[in-house]
Design a protein around this motif. Structure first.
Motif, PDB file in Angstrom:
ATOM      1  N   ILE A 142      54.827  37.663  97.258  1.00  0.00           N
ATOM      2  CA  ILE A 142      54.045  37.489  95.862  1.00  0.00           C
ATOM      3  C   ILE A 142      53.921  35.874  95.618  1.00  0.00           C
ATOM      4  CG2 ILE A 142      53.942  37.912  93.457  1.00  0.00           C
ATOM      5  CD1 ILE A 142      55.427  40.207  93.612  1.00  0.00           C
ATOM      6  N   GLY A 152      49.220  36.599  92.936  1.00  0.00           N
ATOM      7  CA  GLY A 152      49.617  37.895  92.725  1.00  0.00           C
ATOM      8  C   GLY A 152      50.478  38.029  91.493  1.00  0.00           C
ATOM      9  N   VAL A 172      49.912  40.207  88.026  1.00  0.00           N
ATOM     10  CA  VAL A 172      50.898  41.413  87.282  1.00  0.00           C
ATOM     11  C   VAL A 172      50.867  40.753  85.955  1.00  0.00           C
ATOM     12  CG1 VAL A 172      53.260  42.003  87.263  1.00  0.00           C
ATOM     13  CG2 VAL A 172      51.966  41.729  89.582  1.00  0.00           C
ATOM     14  N   VAL A 218      49.552  43.865  95.555  1.00  0.00           N
ATOM     15  CA  VAL A 218      50.696  44.651  95.793  1.00  0.00           C
ATOM     16  C   VAL A 218      50.928  45.907  96.665  1.00  0.00           C
ATOM     17  CG1 VAL A 218      52.934  45.457  94.593  1.00  0.00           C
ATOM     18  CG2 VAL A 218      51.615  43.595  93.516  1.00  0.00           C
ATOM     19  N   THR A 227      55.806  45.226  99.345  1.00  0.00           N
ATOM     20  CA  THR A 227      55.852  44.286  98.262  1.00  0.00           C
ATOM     21  C   THR A 227      56.407  44.803  96.897  1.00  0.00           C
ATOM     22  OG1 THR A 227      53.745  43.066  99.025  1.00  0.00           O
ATOM     23  CG2 THR A 227      54.693  42.523  96.847  1.00  0.00           C
ATOM     24  N   ALA A 228      55.733  46.050  96.714  1.00  0.00           N
ATOM     25  CA  ALA A 228      56.455  46.809  95.522  1.00  0.00           C
ATOM     26  C   ALA A 228      58.043  46.960  95.673  1.00  0.00           C
ATOM     27  CB  ALA A 228      55.830  48.056  95.272  1.00  0.00           C
ATOM     28  N   MET A 260      59.767  43.831  95.277  1.00  0.00           N
ATOM     29  CA  MET A 260      59.780  43.406  93.672  1.00  0.00           C
ATOM     30  C   MET A 260      61.104  44.136  93.158  1.00  0.00           C
ATOM     31  SD  MET A 260      56.106  43.594  92.483  1.00  0.00           S
ATOM     32  CE  MET A 260      56.258  43.328  90.810  1.00  0.00           C
TER      33      MET A 260
END
Length: 201
Positions: free
Chosen positions: A80, A84, A88, A115, A119-120, A123
């Motif tokens: 991110i 990005g 969000v 995302v 990447t999710a 996170m």
């Protein structure tokens, strides 16, 4: 480097605002620049983060220290970048992001531009259980400022589309929600928030 900048709001574009402080115009990128529309010409305070890399030097601005803190936390997630993280935060519903992270809801997180599943998952791994200090005072008050309504909403709608494109949404995605949005008479900020809610469903 800069905790915040106070000055007169001189200009708003889909990607950034310009704040005049002592005759110097600071270009500040924000999650939703049109959230400042009601403050045009007035003095505002923007909490800033100075981002420096080999290929970029930019100021990012936020309405509160807590929003700034969340942006910095997102930057620490592998995969991110600033764009990005702004996308969000621009959802207008940050508490949903935290809830999704805490509940490990990858399906919700991948709806944000840029995302993907990897990447999710990152996170969730990096931020789960680490955002409680932001939630209590920050989320209930986020984006509670009402913008002034105007009679002609054509410009507001077009500005909202430009802002959404700047956040990474494609023409194809926007065309799906355009008919619904055109039925509404909203300010630019409200159009953006409404559109993002529809895009994140």
């Amino acid at each position: 480097m800069f905790e915040y900048i106070k000055g007169k709001l001189e200009y708003i574009s889909p990607e950034y605002i310009v704040v005049d402080n002592g005759g110097v115009g600071y270009q500040i990128r924000t999650p939703n620049s049109f959230a400042f529309s009601s403050k045009m010409g007035a003095e505002i305070q923007v909490f800033t983060f100075h981002y420096v890399r080999e290929d970029i030097m930019a100021l990012y601005g936020f309405k509160s220290r807590e929003e700034k803190a969340l942006f910095i936390r997102l930057l620490n997630v592998t995969g991110i970048g600033p764009k990005g993280a702004l996308a969000v935060l621009a959802s207008g519903e940050p508490e949903q992001v935290v809830q999704a992270i805490e509940n490990e809801d990858e399906a919700f997180l991948v709806k944000f531009p840029g995302v993907g599943k990897k990447t999710a998952r990152q996170m969730i791994l990096d931020l789960k259980g680490k955002l409680q200090d932001i939630v209590p005072d920050f989320f209930p008050n986020l984006f509670n400022e009402e913008s002034t309504m105007v009679e002609d909403h054509t410009n507001e709608f077009e500005e909202a589309l430009l802002a959404l494109k700047a956040l990474g949404y494609s023409e194809k995605e926007l065309k799906k929600i355009t008919p619904e949005l055109k039925k509404e008479k909203l300010t630019t900020d409200q159009y953006i928030k409404t559109a993002l809610k529809k895009l994140l469903r």
